[in-house]
Design a protein around this motif. Structure first.
Motif, PDB file in Angstrom:
ATOM      1  N   GLU A   1       0.831  -1.203   0.000  1.00  0.00           N
ATOM      2  CA  GLU A   1       0.000   0.000   0.000  1.00  0.00           C
ATOM      3  C   GLU A   1       0.866   1.254   0.000  1.00  0.00           C
ATOM      4  O   GLU A   1       2.055   1.202   0.341  1.00  0.00           O
ATOM      5  N   ALA A   2       0.262   2.364  -0.383  1.00  0.00           N
ATOM      6  CA  ALA A   2       0.936   3.668  -0.393  1.00  0.00           C
ATOM      7  C   ALA A   2      -0.086   4.743  -0.066  1.00  0.00           C
ATOM      8  O   ALA A   2      -1.294   4.582  -0.342  1.00  0.00           O
ATOM      9  N   HIS A   3       0.392   5.845   0.493  1.00  0.00           N
ATOM     10  CA  HIS A   3      -0.511   6.896   0.969  1.00  0.00           C
ATOM     11  C   HIS A   3       0.082   8.264   0.690  1.00  0.00           C
ATOM     12  O   HIS A   3       1.297   8.443   0.708  1.00  0.00           O
ATOM     13  N   ALA A   4      -0.786   9.226   0.458  1.00  0.00           N
ATOM     14  CA  ALA A   4      -0.346  10.610   0.261  1.00  0.00           C
ATOM     15  C   ALA A   4      -1.395  11.560   0.806  1.00  0.00           C
ATOM     16  O   ALA A   4      -2.607  11.297   0.703  1.00  0.00           O
ATOM     17  N   LYS A   5      -0.938  12.648   1.383  1.00  0.00           N
ATOM     18  CA  LYS A   5      -1.821  13.737   1.806  1.00  0.00           C
ATOM     19  C   LYS A   5      -1.661  14.878   0.804  1.00  0.00           C
ATOM     20  O   LYS A   5      -0.536  15.274   0.491  1.00  0.00           O
ATOM     21  N   VAL A   6      -2.775  15.395   0.314  1.00  0.00           N
ATOM     22  CA  VAL A   6      -2.770  16.408  -0.734  1.00  0.00           C
ATOM     23  C   VAL A   6      -3.679  17.561  -0.313  1.00  0.00           C
ATOM     24  O   VAL A   6      -4.803  17.336   0.160  1.00  0.00           O
ATOM     25  N   SER A   7      -3.185  18.784  -0.479  1.00  0.00           N
ATOM     26  CA  SER A   7      -4.011  19.947  -0.152  1.00  0.00           C
ATOM     27  C   SER A   7      -4.054  20.916  -1.324  1.00  0.00           C
ATOM     28  O   SER A   7      -3.110  21.013  -2.107  1.00  0.00           O
ATOM     29  N   PHE A   8      -5.166  21.618  -1.418  1.00  0.00           N
ATOM     30  CA  PHE A   8      -5.366  22.671  -2.411  1.00  0.00           C
ATOM     31  C   PHE A   8      -5.679  23.969  -1.669  1.00  0.00           C
ATOM     32  O   PHE A   8      -6.527  23.977  -0.764  1.00  0.00           O
ATOM     33  N   ARG A   9      -5.010  25.051  -2.034  1.00  0.00           N
ATOM     34  CA  ARG A   9      -5.417  26.389  -1.612  1.00  0.00           C
ATOM     35  C   ARG A   9      -6.270  26.967  -2.738  1.00  0.00           C
ATOM     36  O   ARG A   9      -5.886  26.891  -3.909  1.00  0.00           O
ATOM     37  N   LEU A  10      -7.398  27.544  -2.370  1.00  0.00           N
ATOM     38  CA  LEU A  10      -8.416  27.918  -3.350  1.00  0.00           C
ATOM     39  C   LEU A  10      -8.683  29.415  -3.327  1.00  0.00           C
ATOM     40  O   LEU A  10      -8.497  30.085  -2.304  1.00  0.00           O
TER      41      LEU A  10
END
Length: 462
Positions: A328-337
């Motif tokens: 398995e693999a994991h990532a945290k992703v954020s967007f500034r809008l």
């Protein structure tokens, strides 16, 4: 006759007392993201209740679905004027990695910085130090005049650093009480530079998610299965790399449909600030600008959306080698809008983007965390005018109107649920290392902030 000169003199003579209370507050490790610190969050709320009661407020802890909030009220001079609502948060970011701190993160340390004394601790500026600016101002008014010159309500929450998940329901529940205010004062933003005060007029929104990708039923030997079995770390790395193109543009379909262009007057106003991108990057050891190519730096920082991978993990990360293909693999992703971008629509688009790139025998989940729309606050309200007068009197120069690349979700919630606009009058600096090891707050910024809030109360009381 105004008691303001006496209040300012009291603040100047009380520096040691202010520092003592500030350090006591900083010693409480109120990390909302970590369940082991739930009792510390409650302890920070109780500390605030005692502080507010000591300056004549009716104050109490109010329960939420998560960490408790603090609500307080002071009637002021009793002249029937509408109160002003002060907002802050007592929770702080996790301090990890501990080994990068030059002093223990929850043992505040006074050191010498480039502009004079600084306090180094987790929460030094975000937001305990900025909360202390207005707490110190209210205490000075209490000691000199028996209370502030205007009625004051206070709301301090304990979940801002995890996206304020309980706050909307709390505001709905207590709307009848909290909306009886003329505006909200928030100190959780920055100055333009150490000598130039600022009012923040826009905040970027936020959409935050975690991508969890699962493949084989167990970790695999990379010699036996390499070239045969799907490697989820390889695939997830490829997917997140495809979120932006070579020009820094985000590749989700329709992502820019609700992003407005920066108009000529606003563009000219930002140009007049004389922002030095080379120095800004040089202070953090960089020299090559990133983001969308062909755009000015303040436009990229204040008026354009972003996509960032905030963490990625999977497989073996210990010392030495272990030749495995992780399951398995994991990532945290954020967007500034910005503009009219809808955070939920952005997360819908992210989920579709990811799932379209995952083969049939793998499984992907997208967890949704923080979500907040962008905000533009009115620049011409009576309360903003009062703040600009207070800041100009304190600093001897006009406050500039700036944007903020960060997000304060509650500002949008105050407008949507309570019908209240905010005054974003902050005293942080770009080099405060917010959310990083060795977070700091210049002592001069704290004291000028306290004096500015004392002046603002006088302006609002007038």
């Amino acid at each position: 006759m105004s008691r303001l000169p006496e209040v300012l003199a009291r603040l100047d003579s009380a520096e040691a007392e202010i520092r003592g209370r500030y350090f006591d507050f900083l010693r409480i490790p109120s990390v909302s993201a970590q369940p082991d610190h739930a009792a510390d969050c409650r302890r920070a709320a109780a500390w605030l209740v005692e502080e507010l009661r000591a300056i004549g407020c009716t104050a109490e802890i109010r329960e939420t679905r998560g960490q408790p909030a603090v609500v307080a009220y002071h009637p002021g001079p009793g002249n029937g004027a509408s109160p002003v609502l002060y907002y802050g948060h007592y929770d702080v970011q996790p301090a990890e990695p501990f080994e990068l701190w030059t002093s223990p993160p929850f043992e505040p340390t006074l050191k010498e910085g480039p502009n004079g004394p600084i306090t180094v601790a987790r929460g030094a500026v975000d937001d305990k130090g900025q909360v202390m600016t207005w707490l110190a101002a209210m205490r000075a008014w209490h000691e000199v005049a028996g209370g502030p010159p205007v009625p004051v309500r206070v709301l301090v929450e304990g979940e801002e650093e995890i996206g304020s998940p309980s706050l909307d329901a709390f505001l709905d529940q207590h709307a009848g009480e909290l909306k009886q205010a003329r505006a909200v004062v928030v100190s959780d933003t920055n100055m333009w530079d150490p000598q130039t005060p600022a009012i923040s007029a826009r905040l970027r929104g936020m959409a935050y998610a975690q991508i969890d990708l699962y493949a084989a039923s167990r970790d695999l030997h990379s010699g036996l299965y390499g070239g045969m079995a799907l490697n989820p770390i390889n695939l997830l790395s490829k997917i997140v790399a495809e979120l932006t193109d070579a020009n820094g543009r985000i590749q989700l379909p329709g992502f820019y449909d609700a992003v407005p262009e920066v108009g000529g007057n606003l563009d000219a106003a930002w140009d007049s600030l004389g922002f030095d991108e080379g120095r800004f990057l040089g202070d953090i050891g960089l020299s090559v600008p990133a983001g969308e190519k062909g755009l000015k730096p303040l436009v990229r920082q204040w008026a354009r959306p972003t996509c960032d991978v905030n963490g990625i993990w999977g497989g073996y990360t210990g010392p030495g080698s272990k030749t495995v293909i992780a399951a398995e693999a994991h990532a945290k992703v954020s967007f500034r809008l910005v503009g009219d971008q809808d955070p939920e629509a952005v997360l819908d688009s992210l989920e579709a983007f990811v799932k379209a790139r995952v083969p049939a025998d793998a499984r992907v989940e997208v967890q949704r965390f923080a979500s907040a729309p962008p905000v533009v606050v009115p620049e011409d309200s009576d309360e903003v005018a009062a703040a600009r007068r207070a800041l100009a009197a304190e600093y001897g120069r006009e406050a500039v109107l700036i944007g903020s690349g960060g997000s304060i979700p509650v500002v949008e919630s105050f407008r949507r649920i309570l019908g209240l606009d905010s005054v974003l009058m902050g005293f942080g600096l770009n080099d405060d290392q917010v959310h990083s090891p060795n977070e700091k707050f210049d002592w001069a910024c704290l004291m000028h902030g306290a004096r500015s809030h004392a002046r603002l109360l006088a302006e609002l009381g007038a």
